[in-house]
Design an enzyme around this catalytic site. Sequence first.
Site, PDB file in Angstrom:
ATOM      1  CD  GLU A  25      -2.832   0.911   2.562  1.00 52.00           C
ATOM      2  OE1 GLU A  25      -2.697  -0.071   3.329  1.00 52.00           O
ATOM      3  OE2 GLU A  25      -3.773   1.717   2.658  1.00 52.00           O
ATOM      4  CG  ASN A 172      -9.445  -1.811   1.676  1.00 54.09           C
ATOM      5  OD1 ASN A 172      -9.039  -2.964   1.810  1.00 54.09           O
ATOM      6  ND2 ASN A 172      -9.265  -0.879   2.607  1.00 54.09           N
ATOM      7  CD  GLU A 173      -9.995  -2.910   6.343  1.00 55.09           C
ATOM      8  OE1 GLU A 173      -9.998  -1.867   7.022  1.00 55.09           O
ATOM      9  OE2 GLU A 173      -9.269  -3.889   6.614  1.00 55.09           O
ATOM     10  CE1 TYR A 239      -2.999  -6.547   8.716  1.00 53.13           C
ATOM     11  CE2 TYR A 239      -5.292  -5.850   8.643  1.00 53.13           C
ATOM     12  CZ  TYR A 239      -4.030  -5.890   8.075  1.00 53.13           C
ATOM     13  OH  TYR A 239      -3.802  -5.278   6.873  1.00 53.13           O
ATOM     14  CD  GLU A 296      -5.871  -4.892   4.170  1.00 56.71           C
ATOM     15  OE1 GLU A 296      -5.742  -4.574   5.373  1.00 56.71           O
ATOM     16  OE2 GLU A 296      -6.284  -4.123   3.291  1.00 56.71           O
ATOM     17  CD  GLN A 345       0.458  -2.555   3.687  1.00 61.98           C
ATOM     18  OE1 GLN A 345       1.190  -1.855   3.027  1.00 61.98           O
ATOM     19  NE2 GLN A 345      -0.735  -2.119   4.119  1.00 61.98           N
TER      20      GLN A 345
END
Length: 491
Positions: A25, A172-173, A239, A296, A345
């Site tokens: 990103e 995204n999200e 996450y 992610e 990432q």
Amino acid sequence: MERLHINANRKKSKINKEIYGHFSEHLGRCIYEGIYVGENSPIPNTNGIRNDVVEALKRIKVPVLRWPGGCFADEYHWRDGIGPKETRKRMINTHWGGVVEDNSFGTHEFMELCRQLECEPYITGNLGSGTVEEMQSWVEYMTFDGVSPMAELRKQNGREEPWHLKYFGIGNESWGCGGNMRPEYYADLYRRYQTYVRNYGNNKIYKVACGPAGDDYNWTEVLMKLAGKFMDALALHHYTLPNDSWEHKGSATEFNEKDWYRTLRKTLYMDELVTRHSWVMDKYDPDKKVGLIVDEWGTWYDVEPGTNPGFLYQQNTMRDALVAGINLNIFNKHSERVVMANIAQTVNVLQAVILTEGTNMILTPTYHVFDLYKEHQDAELLESSLTTDLVGIEEEAVPCLHESVSMDKDGRIHITICNLSLSESRTIRAEIAGKAIKSVTGRVLTGEMNAYNTFDNPEKVKPVEFKNYKLLEDGLEFTVPACSVMALTVE
Ligand code: AHR
């Protein structure tokens, strides 16, 4: 003695190589410095892209790269990142660290990066703050092969041929930084935006809808019900945080045994998430036409002391190696539904595989796990089961061993095993049905729980050859050291 049973006659599903995908990103020093340094940099580069980083990423066979975000994607306006660099807009990256974004890395540079890596591009379009026209024309700009204003603009900017683009995310999200939407509202917007994401010529877009945050099963339910037939895949984000608080997530390097087991217990939760989201998807899509993508995943700690809190820079220890090994085993085992995963990432951000400092670059323990596991890419998952006991501290108990097994196109069997225990090795007797064993090769990554590589000591944690096995009539016997990730190839 633990028992590992492998049935070489029972191939379960293909492990798409895209499960070994990455995410990069416009955040902190991931794209700028970590990957892109510009043509005039003293750091050796090809068209502005660091040679050392590309070489390292090619060694682990990065199959697909997601870009430009993340949260950045829903604030990104692609026209800002094309044309002569001197005229590209300069702005503040308000989401991440408040630094200047000069747009010198845009669509052409990203496609050049994917060309150098020989990987598939995966682009996330802006649904949160962008228009339908903007998303439509971006896809036209990249992939249209006839006469059109966007194809013309692309040619003016130096690219005659359209690019091949398969993976395209529509927001995204969208439940969070991408617009704070309810699933019903996003499902309708998704249906609308995706209509204009067209296939031009031979280019066929694989459309990815924004999926749930962690355990939001209702999001999956609503999306599958209202928009399932318009998508190729749904993207889950999850996450691993050692603590439950976003304010005090915990240090990347300073942790105790209890933190170790708690982190691994929390990462094992990915299995439940993938299983339960798959159940919801099965209800609407029993033939598994819609893929689940985990685009992610990884550890998220407090940033390294003294660094910009908006840059999400963290170190990477043996704990991260175990997190990577466990998650990749989980994705392999669910490859009938999980078609792609992208660790967050690639460079210098969150659970990075590479860290850079000026001209220097180091490989993290997580990098080495991707290296150990790369043989699973595009192999067939084999039926396997492993007996194991619980280890750990009180409520943080975890299974000691965690494995997945595959067979590649040449008939070689690849076994990857994590030993989550900090103190105990385990001897395993592996029985392999349906395969005569000629030889075994292996590598193992092990060390102190918080061992990590630094720019002064870049090879403190690295895999070593593993030869300590005994061949048996119907299998093999070997010992997996405490706190380790092992990969064996059986020919
Ligand atoms: O990876 C960092 C951020 O985490 C991404 O921008 C966002 O999608 C997620 O919340």
